[in-house]
Design an enzyme around this catalytic site. Structure first.
Site, PDB file in Angstrom:
ATOM      1  CD  GLU A 132      -3.012  -1.492   2.292  1.00  0.00           C
ATOM      2  OE1 GLU A 132      -2.901  -0.656   3.287  1.00  0.00           O
ATOM      3  OE2 GLU A 132      -3.485  -2.456   2.520  1.00  0.00           O
TER       4      GLU A 132
ATOM      5  CD  GLU B 280      -4.772  -7.795   1.655  1.00  0.00           C
ATOM      6  OE1 GLU B 280      -5.418  -7.137   2.209  1.00  0.00           O
ATOM      7  OE2 GLU B 280      -3.448  -7.543   1.794  1.00  0.00           O
TER       8      GLU B 280
END
Ligand code: 9MR
Length: 377
Positions: free
Chosen positions: A163, A267
């Site tokens: 991220e 995810e």
């Protein structure tokens, strides 16, 4: 609640959860997720602490029968594995790796560098003054080298940087980028490569279904390539909602990134609640409230089960079609009760985003995912 038409079908659902196949007269022969997709990609799952020790009576039979890859949901994050400057805590991470080996699973390490779940000591001196670039790089090198070396030859792939991009595709403002500068990413990959040349190294992010953010990821991969840093794959987290993203955007994301490197869905889950506050965020620090934000505290109506099953089928149709680019699809949790989406973005919020319900029983979405594999054989 799920309408179950016959005892045979009910028994079938329960035996599938325990890993056994069955063939009730009302259903197709059932198999497991990992067997169904064996010739397409790995099927992974994120494990919480009891699960990574094989000590969750509800989740463990599902993990061991349905999946062939595991990711630690939290225990390898910085604050867990390296809570203080001169102290590492490997107890849970060791258990996780041993569990994956005992079950012959592809083991993913998550995650070496992130702006969340990392203690202030990393970025500041004890008196609160910021560390210098050189100091922070030395801390980063020690962290990555220590962990990757410990699991060298055992962890198959690492989410090296997680991220690092903002929603507009620019470099996220974080202590990493502010103190070291944008080359912290290249350094992280170099440190990991030196510690285990044979492990696969990945960049992992959410929201890459958005063209703007994805352009940032494409730039990042190109910059790393120009700097001579090899990246073995990109993880697209794929935290979905019922109405975001468009399936076409998922497909475009996989096609575009798949031209550059291997793609992993890292995810996966599909929130059935209202997206808040902006589309596509998986920012764990978000908080908020509002009307209609928590409608399914007592369970999921049949109509929503069906809609969720259809949405999973649509996503897996795309994944299967692009199996030449996708190496793994990992679910972010075993059962609905385990999911991070509960209590997010306020305490008590009850979500139902996975294939197994709170009792560990397979939902209609489980069968719809299997059905996509059957239909494409
Ligand atoms: O599922 C994880 C949850 O248990 C943690 O509290 C949270 C903060 O560490 O992280 C969650 O996992 C995140 C993952 O590591 C990175 N992408 C977003 C995931 C969901 O927030």
């Amino acid at each position: 609640m799920i309408a179950r038409t016959s005892l045979a079908a009910t028994v079938c659902l329960l035996t599938v959860a325990a890993g056994a196949g069955c063939t009730p007269e009302t259903e197709n022969p059932t198999t497991t997720l990992r067997d169904s997709y064996a010739d397409a990609f790995l099927i992974g799952v994120a494990l919480n602490d009891p699960q990574l020790r094989g000590e969750d009576p509800r989740g463990t039979p599902i993990v061991e029968s349905q999946f062939n890859s595991i990711t630690p949901e939290n225990v390898m994050k910085w604050e867990s594995i390296h809570p203080e400057a001169d102290r590492y805590d490997f107890e849970s991470a060791d258990a996780f790796v041993a569990y994956g080996e005992a079950n012959n699973m592809f083991i993913v390490g998550h995650t070496l560098v992130w702006h969340e779940q990392v203690g202030d000591w990393v970025f500041e001196h004890p008196d609160g003054t910021p560390r210098s670039r050189g100091e922070l790089l030395a801390i980063l090198e020690d962290h990555i080298t220590t962990i990757v070396t410990r699991y060298r030859g055992r962890v198959n792939g690492w989410d090296v940087v997680n991220e690092a991009l903002a929603d507009d595709g620019s470099l996220r403002e974080s202590p990493w980028s502010q103190i070291i500068g944008e080359d912290y990413i290249a350094h992280a990959f170099r440190f990991a490569r030196a510690a285990d040349p044979d492990a696969e190294l990945y960049y992992n992010d959410y929201g890459l279904e958005s063209a703007e953010k994805r352009a940032g990821a494409v730039r990042l991969l190109a910059d790393l390539n120009d700097a001579g840093v090899a990246v073995d794959g990109i993880g697209v987290q794929t935290h979905m909602w019922m109405d975001w993203p468009a399936i076409d955007d998922i497909e475009q994301q996989i096609e575009e990134l798949g031209r550059l490197t291997n793609v992993m869905v890292t995810e996966l889950d599909i929130g059935v609640l209202k997206d808040f506050p902006d589309q596509g965020s998986a920012d764990v620090s978000l908080r908020g409230d509002g009307p209609g934000m928590n409608p399914y505290t007592e369970g999921l109506p049949d109509s929503v089960h069906t809609a969720l099953a259809d949405r999973y089928a649509a996503a897996f149709s795309v994944f299967h079609r692009h199996r030449d680019k996708i190496t793994r699809v990992t679910f972010w949790g075993v059962t609905d009760g385990d999911s991070w989406r509960n209590n997010w973005v306020f305490p008590g919020r009850t979500n139902h985003p996975l294939l197994f319900d709170r009792n560990g029983s397979p939902k209609p979405a489980f069968n719809s995912v299997l059905e996509v594999a059957r239909a494409n054989h």
